[in-house]
Design a protein around this motif. Structure first.
Motif, PDB file in Angstrom:
ATOM      1  N   GLU A 135       0.837  -0.973  -0.014  1.00 51.03           N
ATOM      2  CA  GLU A 135      -0.027   0.019   0.087  1.00 51.03           C
ATOM      3  C   GLU A 135       0.950   1.173  -0.038  1.00 51.03           C
ATOM      4  OE1 GLU A 135      -2.571  -0.038   3.345  1.00 51.03           O
ATOM      5  OE2 GLU A 135      -4.033  -1.672   2.583  1.00 51.03           O
ATOM      6  N   ARG A 136       2.173   1.246   0.333  1.00 50.86           N
ATOM      7  CA  ARG A 136       3.004   2.396   0.378  1.00 50.86           C
ATOM      8  C   ARG A 136       3.560   2.672  -0.924  1.00 50.86           C
ATOM      9  NH1 ARG A 136       4.705  -1.002   4.615  1.00 50.86           N
ATOM     10  NH2 ARG A 136       6.308  -1.609   3.542  1.00 50.86           N
ATOM     11  N   LYS A 137       3.444   2.038  -1.980  1.00 45.99           N
ATOM     12  CA  LYS A 137       4.015   1.999  -3.198  1.00 45.99           C
ATOM     13  C   LYS A 137       2.888   2.191  -4.280  1.00 45.99           C
ATOM     14  CE  LYS A 137       8.267  -0.502  -2.554  1.00 45.99           C
ATOM     15  NZ  LYS A 137       9.120  -1.392  -3.191  1.00 45.99           N
ATOM     16  N   SER A 138       3.009   3.087  -5.170  1.00 42.31           N
ATOM     17  CA  SER A 138       2.262   3.309  -6.253  1.00 42.31           C
ATOM     18  C   SER A 138       2.446   2.067  -7.346  1.00 42.31           C
ATOM     19  CB  SER A 138       2.543   4.659  -7.212  1.00 42.31           C
ATOM     20  OG  SER A 138       3.739   4.416  -7.601  1.00 42.31           O
ATOM     21  N   LYS A 139       1.495   2.015  -8.085  1.00 38.75           N
ATOM     22  CA  LYS A 139       1.460   0.882  -8.945  1.00 38.75           C
ATOM     23  C   LYS A 139       2.835   0.893  -9.889  1.00 38.75           C
ATOM     24  CE  LYS A 139      -0.849  -1.656 -12.634  1.00 38.75           C
ATOM     25  NZ  LYS A 139      -2.349  -1.449 -13.542  1.00 38.75           N
ATOM     26  N   ARG A 140       3.045   2.076 -10.353  1.00 37.88           N
ATOM     27  CA  ARG A 140       4.122   1.909 -11.433  1.00 37.88           C
ATOM     28  C   ARG A 140       5.772   1.743 -10.404  1.00 37.88           C
ATOM     29  NH1 ARG A 140       5.178   7.675 -14.814  1.00 37.88           N
ATOM     30  NH2 ARG A 140       3.233   6.589 -15.642  1.00 37.88           N
ATOM     31  N   LYS A 141       5.597   2.550  -9.487  1.00 38.02           N
ATOM     32  CA  LYS A 141       7.030   2.004  -8.614  1.00 38.02           C
ATOM     33  C   LYS A 141       6.929   0.715  -7.915  1.00 38.02           C
ATOM     34  CE  LYS A 141       9.644   3.572  -4.543  1.00 38.02           C
ATOM     35  NZ  LYS A 141      10.839   3.353  -5.501  1.00 38.02           N
ATOM     36  N   HIS A 142       5.695  -0.115  -7.771  1.00 38.54           N
ATOM     37  CA  HIS A 142       5.749  -1.334  -7.711  1.00 38.54           C
ATOM     38  C   HIS A 142       6.338  -2.263  -8.407  1.00 38.54           C
ATOM     39  CE1 HIS A 142       4.675  -5.301  -6.539  1.00 38.54           C
ATOM     40  NE2 HIS A 142       3.633  -5.347  -7.391  1.00 38.54           N
ATOM     41  N   ILE A 143       5.837  -1.974  -9.746  1.00 39.65           N
ATOM     42  CA  ILE A 143       6.303  -2.903 -10.948  1.00 39.65           C
ATOM     43  C   ILE A 143       7.779  -2.659 -11.283  1.00 39.65           C
ATOM     44  CG2 ILE A 143       6.260  -3.212 -13.401  1.00 39.65           C
ATOM     45  CD1 ILE A 143       2.947  -2.358 -13.165  1.00 39.65           C
ATOM     46  N   ALA A 144       8.388  -1.435 -11.073  1.00 40.70           N
ATOM     47  CA  ALA A 144       9.819  -1.020 -11.165  1.00 40.70           C
ATOM     48  C   ALA A 144      10.559  -1.819 -10.220  1.00 40.70           C
ATOM     49  CB  ALA A 144       9.789   0.582 -11.150  1.00 40.70           C
ATOM     50  N   ASP A 145      10.159  -1.625  -8.965  1.00 42.69           N
ATOM     51  CA  ASP A 145      10.852  -2.193  -7.744  1.00 42.69           C
ATOM     52  C   ASP A 145      11.090  -3.962  -7.932  1.00 42.69           C
ATOM     53  OD1 ASP A 145      11.590   0.461  -6.953  1.00 42.69           O
ATOM     54  OD2 ASP A 145      10.251   0.382  -5.278  1.00 42.69           O
ATOM     55  N   ALA A 146       9.876  -4.320  -8.063  1.00 41.96           N
ATOM     56  CA  ALA A 146       9.777  -5.847  -8.129  1.00 41.96           C
ATOM     57  C   ALA A 146      10.588  -6.408  -9.548  1.00 41.96           C
ATOM     58  CB  ALA A 146       8.334  -6.308  -8.158  1.00 41.96           C
ATOM     59  N   SER A 147      10.386  -5.625 -10.598  1.00 40.82           N
ATOM     60  CA  SER A 147      10.973  -6.115 -11.799  1.00 40.82           C
ATOM     61  C   SER A 147      12.601  -6.089 -11.606  1.00 40.82           C
ATOM     62  CB  SER A 147      10.706  -5.443 -12.956  1.00 40.82           C
ATOM     63  OG  SER A 147      11.013  -3.867 -12.793  1.00 40.82           O
ATOM     64  N   ARG A 148      13.020  -5.192 -10.930  1.00 42.33           N
ATOM     65  CA  ARG A 148      14.555  -4.991 -10.504  1.00 42.33           C
ATOM     66  C   ARG A 148      14.859  -6.358  -9.585  1.00 42.33           C
ATOM     67  NH1 ARG A 148      18.758  -4.059 -12.696  1.00 42.33           N
ATOM     68  NH2 ARG A 148      17.869  -1.902 -13.522  1.00 42.33           N
TER      69      ARG A 148
END
Length: 231
Positions: A104-117
Protein backbone atom coordinates in the motif's frame (compact mmCIF):
# COMPACT_ATOMS: atom_id res chain seq x y z
CA UNK A 1 -18.06 -19.05 6.85
CA UNK A 2 -18.73 -21.52 4.05
CA UNK A 3 -19.32 -25.22 4.61
CA UNK A 4 -15.97 -25.97 2.95
CA UNK A 5 -14.20 -23.68 5.43
CA UNK A 6 -16.12 -25.02 8.44
CA UNK A 7 -15.12 -28.66 7.90
CA UNK A 8 -11.33 -28.09 8.22
CA UNK A 9 -11.85 -25.97 11.35
CA UNK A 10 -13.96 -28.69 12.96
CA UNK A 11 -11.38 -31.30 11.97
CA UNK A 12 -8.63 -29.33 13.71
CA UNK A 13 -10.73 -28.90 16.85
CA UNK A 14 -11.49 -32.63 16.92
CA UNK A 15 -7.89 -33.73 16.31
CA UNK A 16 -6.08 -34.27 19.61
CA UNK A 17 -2.58 -34.05 18.10
CA UNK A 18 -3.27 -30.76 16.33
CA UNK A 19 -4.96 -29.36 19.41
CA UNK A 20 -1.97 -30.25 21.59
CA UNK A 21 0.43 -28.80 19.02
CA UNK A 22 -1.58 -25.59 18.95
CA UNK A 23 -1.41 -25.35 22.74
CA UNK A 24 2.38 -25.83 22.71
CA UNK A 25 2.83 -23.20 20.00
CA UNK A 26 0.51 -20.87 21.89
CA UNK A 27 2.56 -21.22 25.06
CA UNK A 28 5.84 -20.58 23.24
CA UNK A 29 4.76 -17.74 20.96
CA UNK A 30 3.06 -15.84 23.77
CA UNK A 31 6.47 -15.52 25.45
CA UNK A 32 7.59 -13.32 22.54
CA UNK A 33 5.94 -10.98 20.10
CA UNK A 34 7.25 -13.10 17.23
CA UNK A 35 9.80 -15.73 16.23
CA UNK A 36 12.60 -14.63 13.89
CA UNK A 37 13.64 -17.04 11.14
CA UNK A 38 16.95 -16.37 9.44
CA UNK A 39 16.99 -17.31 5.75
CA UNK A 40 20.20 -18.69 4.31
CA UNK A 41 21.77 -16.29 1.84
CA UNK A 42 21.25 -18.58 -1.14
CA UNK A 43 17.48 -18.81 -0.63
CA UNK A 44 16.73 -15.45 -2.25
CA UNK A 45 20.25 -14.47 -3.27
CA UNK A 46 20.78 -12.09 -0.36
CA UNK A 47 20.65 -12.09 3.43
CA UNK A 48 17.08 -11.99 4.68
CA UNK A 49 14.79 -13.10 7.50
CA UNK A 50 11.10 -13.39 8.31
CA UNK A 51 9.00 -13.33 11.46
CA UNK A 52 6.25 -15.72 12.56
CA UNK A 53 3.71 -14.72 15.17
CA UNK A 54 0.62 -16.34 16.63
CA UNK A 55 -1.60 -15.08 13.78
CA UNK A 56 0.57 -17.04 11.34
CA UNK A 57 0.24 -20.27 13.34
CA UNK A 58 -3.48 -19.74 13.87
CA UNK A 59 -3.97 -19.42 10.11
CA UNK A 60 -2.24 -22.78 9.63
CA UNK A 61 -4.19 -24.58 12.36
CA UNK A 62 -7.54 -23.27 11.10
CA UNK A 63 -6.74 -23.52 7.36
CA UNK A 64 -7.34 -19.81 7.04
CA UNK A 65 -5.70 -17.42 4.58
CA UNK A 66 -1.91 -17.84 4.73
CA UNK A 67 0.46 -14.94 5.30
CA UNK A 68 3.61 -14.17 3.37
CA UNK A 69 5.66 -15.22 6.39
CA UNK A 70 4.19 -18.72 6.26
CA UNK A 71 4.83 -18.97 2.51
CA UNK A 72 8.43 -17.87 3.10
CA UNK A 73 8.92 -20.34 5.96
CA UNK A 74 7.74 -23.17 3.70
CA UNK A 75 10.15 -22.04 0.98
CA UNK A 76 12.92 -22.25 3.59
CA UNK A 77 11.84 -25.82 4.31
CA UNK A 78 11.83 -26.77 0.62
CA UNK A 79 15.25 -25.20 0.13
CA UNK A 80 16.62 -27.16 3.07
CA UNK A 81 15.19 -30.35 1.55
CA UNK A 82 16.95 -29.59 -1.74
CA UNK A 83 20.34 -28.67 -0.32
CA UNK A 84 20.64 -30.97 2.69
CA UNK A 85 17.79 -33.42 2.45
CA UNK A 86 16.60 -36.28 0.28
CA UNK A 87 15.12 -34.25 -2.60
CA UNK A 88 16.91 -34.14 -5.96
CA UNK A 89 18.10 -30.67 -6.95
CA UNK A 90 16.37 -29.84 -10.25
CA UNK A 91 18.12 -26.47 -10.48
CA UNK A 92 15.55 -24.45 -8.56
CA UNK A 93 15.81 -21.07 -6.86
CA UNK A 94 13.25 -18.83 -5.18
CA UNK A 95 12.12 -15.21 -5.17
CA UNK A 96 10.77 -13.69 -1.95
CA UNK A 97 7.00 -13.09 -2.15
CA UNK A 98 7.26 -10.01 0.06
CA UNK A 99 9.78 -8.47 -2.36
CA UNK A 100 7.51 -8.67 -5.41
CA UNK A 101 3.94 -8.53 -4.03
CA UNK A 102 2.31 -5.07 -3.92
CA UNK A 103 2.43 -2.76 -0.94
CA UNK A 104 0.00 0.00 0.00
CA UNK A 105 3.00 2.29 0.47
CA UNK A 106 3.96 2.15 -3.23
CA UNK A 107 2.25 3.33 -6.36
CA UNK A 108 1.54 0.72 -9.02
CA UNK A 109 4.26 2.11 -11.27
CA UNK A 110 6.90 2.07 -8.53
CA UNK A 111 5.82 -1.38 -7.40
CA UNK A 112 6.30 -2.81 -10.89
CA UNK A 113 9.66 -1.06 -11.30
CA UNK A 114 10.99 -2.22 -7.92
CA UNK A 115 9.64 -5.77 -8.21
CA UNK A 116 11.02 -6.23 -11.73
CA UNK A 117 14.44 -5.13 -10.49
CA UNK A 118 14.22 -7.70 -7.67
CA UNK A 119 13.45 -10.45 -10.19
CA UNK A 120 16.20 -9.29 -12.56
CA UNK A 121 18.70 -9.27 -9.68
CA UNK A 122 17.63 -12.79 -8.73
CA UNK A 123 18.18 -13.95 -12.30
CA UNK A 124 21.68 -12.50 -12.10
CA UNK A 125 22.49 -14.45 -8.90
CA UNK A 126 20.78 -17.73 -9.79
CA UNK A 127 24.06 -19.48 -10.67
CA UNK A 128 23.20 -22.73 -12.51
CA UNK A 129 19.56 -22.72 -11.46
CA UNK A 130 17.18 -22.55 -14.43
CA UNK A 131 13.84 -22.84 -12.59
CA UNK A 132 12.73 -19.76 -10.66
CA UNK A 133 9.76 -20.04 -8.30
CA UNK A 134 7.83 -16.81 -7.65
CA UNK A 135 4.84 -16.84 -5.25
CA UNK A 136 2.79 -13.67 -5.63
CA UNK A 137 -0.12 -12.08 -3.80
CA UNK A 138 -1.87 -9.29 -5.72
CA UNK A 139 -4.28 -8.79 -2.81
CA UNK A 140 -5.71 -11.50 -0.53
CA UNK A 141 -5.04 -14.25 -3.04
CA UNK A 142 -1.93 -16.35 -3.72
CA UNK A 143 -0.80 -17.41 -7.18
CA UNK A 144 2.43 -18.95 -8.43
CA UNK A 145 4.70 -18.21 -11.37
CA UNK A 146 7.43 -20.66 -12.37
CA UNK A 147 9.98 -19.32 -14.82
CA UNK A 148 11.95 -21.78 -16.97
CA UNK A 149 15.11 -20.01 -18.13
CA UNK A 150 16.02 -22.78 -20.57
CA UNK A 151 12.96 -22.17 -22.71
CA UNK A 152 12.04 -18.64 -21.52
CA UNK A 153 8.63 -19.96 -20.55
CA UNK A 154 6.70 -18.75 -17.51
CA UNK A 155 4.05 -21.10 -16.13
CA UNK A 156 1.21 -19.46 -14.22
CA UNK A 157 -0.75 -21.43 -11.60
CA UNK A 158 -3.94 -20.11 -10.03
CA UNK A 159 -6.30 -22.24 -7.92
CA UNK A 160 -9.35 -20.14 -8.88
CA UNK A 161 -11.31 -21.43 -11.84
CA UNK A 162 -11.58 -19.35 -15.02
CA UNK A 163 -8.91 -16.92 -13.84
CA UNK A 164 -6.57 -15.06 -16.19
CA UNK A 165 -2.87 -14.35 -15.80
CA UNK A 166 -2.42 -11.47 -13.37
CA UNK A 167 -1.43 -8.47 -15.54
CA UNK A 168 0.81 -6.82 -12.93
CA UNK A 169 2.80 -10.00 -12.28
CA UNK A 170 3.12 -10.42 -16.02
CA UNK A 171 4.49 -6.89 -16.36
CA UNK A 172 6.96 -7.52 -13.53
CA UNK A 173 8.41 -10.68 -15.05
CA UNK A 174 8.38 -9.35 -18.61
CA UNK A 175 10.23 -6.21 -17.47
CA UNK A 176 12.70 -8.29 -15.47
CA UNK A 177 13.49 -10.45 -18.50
CA UNK A 178 14.03 -7.33 -20.59
CA UNK A 179 16.45 -6.01 -17.99
CA UNK A 180 18.27 -9.31 -17.62
CA UNK A 181 18.39 -10.82 -21.09
CA UNK A 182 16.43 -8.62 -23.54
CA UNK A 183 14.30 -11.70 -24.04
CA UNK A 184 10.53 -12.05 -24.38
CA UNK A 185 8.64 -14.58 -22.26
CA UNK A 186 6.22 -17.25 -23.43
CA UNK A 187 3.39 -17.34 -20.86
CA UNK A 188 1.49 -20.57 -20.20
CA UNK A 189 -1.50 -20.90 -17.89
CA UNK A 190 -0.73 -24.30 -16.42
CA UNK A 191 -3.42 -26.83 -15.62
CA UNK A 192 -3.80 -27.29 -11.87
CA UNK A 193 -6.38 -28.28 -9.23
CA UNK A 194 -8.89 -25.65 -8.15
CA UNK A 195 -9.92 -24.65 -4.65
CA UNK A 196 -13.48 -25.17 -3.46
CA UNK A 197 -13.56 -22.59 -0.67
CA UNK A 198 -12.48 -19.01 -0.23
CA UNK A 199 -9.22 -19.13 1.75
CA UNK A 200 -7.24 -22.15 0.56
CA UNK A 201 -5.19 -20.47 -2.18
CA UNK A 202 -2.01 -20.34 -0.09
CA UNK A 203 -2.11 -24.08 0.56
CA UNK A 204 -2.46 -24.75 -3.14
CA UNK A 205 0.60 -22.58 -3.82
CA UNK A 206 2.53 -24.59 -1.20
CA UNK A 207 1.44 -27.78 -2.96
CA UNK A 208 2.40 -26.44 -6.39
CA UNK A 209 5.86 -25.41 -5.15
CA UNK A 210 6.41 -28.79 -3.48
CA UNK A 211 5.59 -30.72 -6.66
CA UNK A 212 7.85 -28.54 -8.82
CA UNK A 213 10.68 -28.99 -6.31
CA UNK A 214 10.17 -32.76 -6.29
CA UNK A 215 9.54 -33.36 -10.00
CA UNK A 216 11.16 -30.43 -11.82
CA UNK A 217 9.72 -28.28 -14.61
CA UNK A 218 8.51 -31.36 -16.52
CA UNK A 219 5.53 -31.63 -14.19
CA UNK A 220 4.25 -28.33 -15.58
CA UNK A 221 5.24 -28.96 -19.17
CA UNK A 222 3.35 -32.28 -19.05
CA UNK A 223 0.31 -31.01 -17.08
CA UNK A 224 0.99 -33.45 -14.27
CA UNK A 225 0.21 -31.38 -11.16
CA UNK A 226 -1.76 -33.84 -9.03
CA UNK A 227 -5.21 -33.43 -7.56
CA UNK A 228 -5.23 -31.70 -4.21
CA UNK A 229 -7.91 -31.40 -1.56
CA UNK A 230 -8.11 -29.93 1.92
CA UNK A 231 -11.16 -31.99 2.76
Amino acid sequence: MTRAQRRPRLRVENNAVLTMTALVVDAQVLKFDSIKLQCVDDLFGYESFTYLNWDDFEAIFTLDELTGSVITAYMMFLYEQIKNGPKLDHGICFVSPSAISPSERKSKRKHIADASRVVADRLSTRKDNDIIILPYNPGRHWVLAVLDMKTYTCYYLDSITNSTINPVLRQIIDAAMSLYAMQSVNWVKAKCPYQTGGTECGYYVLKFMKEVVEEGIEILANDNITKFSLE
